[in-house]
Design a protein around this motif. Structure first.
Motif, PDB file in Angstrom:
ATOM      1  N   MET A  53      61.149  38.104  29.515  1.00 30.49           N
ATOM      2  CA  MET A  53      59.692  38.114  29.580  1.00 30.49           C
ATOM      3  C   MET A  53      59.220  39.425  30.201  1.00 30.49           C
ATOM      4  SD  MET A  53      57.356  35.200  31.318  1.00 30.49           S
ATOM      5  CE  MET A  53      55.726  35.566  31.831  1.00 30.49           C
ATOM      6  N   ALA A  54      58.192  40.017  29.629  1.00 25.96           N
ATOM      7  CA  ALA A  54      57.658  41.285  30.126  1.00 25.96           C
ATOM      8  C   ALA A  54      56.987  41.089  31.477  1.00 25.96           C
ATOM      9  CB  ALA A  54      56.661  41.851  29.130  1.00 25.96           C
ATOM     10  N   GLU A  55      57.085  42.123  32.283  1.00 27.07           N
ATOM     11  CA  GLU A  55      56.460  42.072  33.602  1.00 27.07           C
ATOM     12  C   GLU A  55      54.944  42.096  33.458  1.00 27.07           C
ATOM     13  OE1 GLU A  55      56.197  44.851  37.534  1.00 27.07           O
ATOM     14  OE2 GLU A  55      58.099  44.754  36.465  1.00 27.07           O
ATOM     15  N   SER A  56      54.289  41.268  34.232  1.00 29.27           N
ATOM     16  CA  SER A  56      52.836  41.163  34.163  1.00 29.27           C
ATOM     17  C   SER A  56      52.175  42.367  34.820  1.00 29.27           C
ATOM     18  CB  SER A  56      52.385  39.873  34.859  1.00 29.27           C
ATOM     19  OG  SER A  56      50.985  39.806  34.912  1.00 29.27           O
ATOM     20  N   LEU A  57      51.130  42.866  34.178  1.00 24.16           N
ATOM     21  CA  LEU A  57      50.319  43.923  34.786  1.00 24.16           C
ATOM     22  C   LEU A  57      49.409  43.359  35.869  1.00 24.16           C
ATOM     23  CD1 LEU A  57      49.125  45.783  31.562  1.00 24.16           C
ATOM     24  CD2 LEU A  57      50.894  46.530  33.154  1.00 24.16           C
ATOM     25  N   ILE A  58      49.147  42.068  35.785  1.00 26.27           N
ATOM     26  CA  ILE A  58      48.199  41.415  36.673  1.00 26.27           C
ATOM     27  C   ILE A  58      48.944  40.840  37.873  1.00 26.27           C
ATOM     28  CG2 ILE A  58      46.457  39.593  36.855  1.00 26.27           C
ATOM     29  CD1 ILE A  58      45.741  41.989  34.977  1.00 26.27           C
ATOM     30  N   THR A  59      48.547  41.264  39.054  1.00 27.46           N
ATOM     31  CA  THR A  59      49.193  40.795  40.278  1.00 27.46           C
ATOM     32  C   THR A  59      48.518  39.533  40.796  1.00 27.46           C
ATOM     33  OG1 THR A  59      47.724  42.066  41.721  1.00 27.46           O
ATOM     34  CG2 THR A  59      49.712  43.201  40.908  1.00 27.46           C
ATOM     35  N   THR A 118      44.873  39.591  28.925  1.00 31.19           N
ATOM     36  CA  THR A 118      44.249  39.911  27.640  1.00 31.19           C
ATOM     37  C   THR A 118      43.126  40.921  27.829  1.00 31.19           C
ATOM     38  OG1 THR A 118      44.785  37.711  26.821  1.00 31.19           O
ATOM     39  CG2 THR A 118      43.065  38.912  25.638  1.00 31.19           C
ATOM     40  N   SER A 119      42.337  40.732  28.866  1.00 31.29           N
ATOM     41  CA  SER A 119      41.233  41.653  29.136  1.00 31.29           C
ATOM     42  C   SER A 119      41.745  43.035  29.494  1.00 31.29           C
ATOM     43  CB  SER A 119      40.346  41.091  30.253  1.00 31.29           C
ATOM     44  OG  SER A 119      39.705  39.922  29.802  1.00 31.29           O
ATOM     45  N   ALA A 120      42.799  43.096  30.295  1.00 37.33           N
ATOM     46  CA  ALA A 120      43.373  44.396  30.658  1.00 37.33           C
ATOM     47  C   ALA A 120      43.864  45.119  29.403  1.00 37.33           C
ATOM     48  CB  ALA A 120      44.506  44.221  31.665  1.00 37.33           C
ATOM     49  N   ALA A 121      44.572  44.414  28.538  1.00 36.82           N
ATOM     50  CA  ALA A 121      45.075  45.030  27.306  1.00 36.82           C
ATOM     51  C   ALA A 121      43.926  45.531  26.434  1.00 36.82           C
ATOM     52  CB  ALA A 121      45.943  44.031  26.543  1.00 36.82           C
ATOM     53  N   ALA A 122      42.878  44.732  26.310  1.00 35.24           N
ATOM     54  CA  ALA A 122      41.742  45.109  25.469  1.00 35.24           C
ATOM     55  C   ALA A 122      41.004  46.323  26.040  1.00 35.24           C
ATOM     56  CB  ALA A 122      40.785  43.931  25.318  1.00 35.24           C
ATOM     57  N   VAL A 123      40.731  46.305  27.321  1.00 37.74           N
ATOM     58  CA  VAL A 123      39.988  47.407  27.944  1.00 37.74           C
ATOM     59  C   VAL A 123      40.836  48.681  27.956  1.00 37.74           C
ATOM     60  CG1 VAL A 123      38.929  48.205  30.093  1.00 37.74           C
ATOM     61  CG2 VAL A 123      38.488  45.893  29.288  1.00 37.74           C
ATOM     62  N   MET A 124      42.118  48.556  28.218  1.00 34.40           N
ATOM     63  CA  MET A 124      42.983  49.739  28.218  1.00 34.40           C
ATOM     64  C   MET A 124      43.079  50.336  26.817  1.00 34.40           C
ATOM     65  SD  MET A 124      45.950  48.974  31.077  1.00 34.40           S
ATOM     66  CE  MET A 124      46.653  47.587  30.258  1.00 34.40           C
TER      67      MET A 124
END
Length: 98
Positions: free
Chosen positions: A1-7, A35-41
């Motif tokens: 599983m990929a590491e989460s960007l969200i802490t 999802t929001s982080a991916a979209a905004v980035m």
């Protein structure tokens, strides 16, 4: 599983912003934030989650998604999104070197 960007701290900060005091929705909220982080980035080409402006946009997009109003996010935050996108614009690769 990929590491989460969200802490966990980001989830807690978002919950405080939203006045959510229980933990039942934590996995759902983390998903909204991811999802929001991916979209905004993707829109801004900014991947620095220490940038307060980027975090604000991520939280606001997640808030709109949580309240089932996501269709209004882009229009309401267009200037902030565009400002970050312009700041992180890398330009078109030089075509003269071919």
């Amino acid at each position: 599983m990929a590491e989460s960007l969200i802490t966990d701290a980001m989830v807690a900060e978002f919950k405080a912003h939203m006045h959510i005091t229980h933990s039942r929705e934590d996995p759902y909220l983390r998903g909204l934030l991811e999802t929001s982080a991916a979209a905004v980035m993707a829109i801004t080409n900014d991947d620095d989650l220490t940038d307060k402006r980027l975090i604000e946009l991520v939280y606001q997009r997640a808030r709109y998604a949580y309240n089932d109003q996501l269709e209004w996010f882009d229009a309401n935050f267009q200037s902030m999104l565009m400002n970050l996108a312009i700041e992180h614009y890398e330009g078109v690769p030089d075509q003269d070197n071919e």
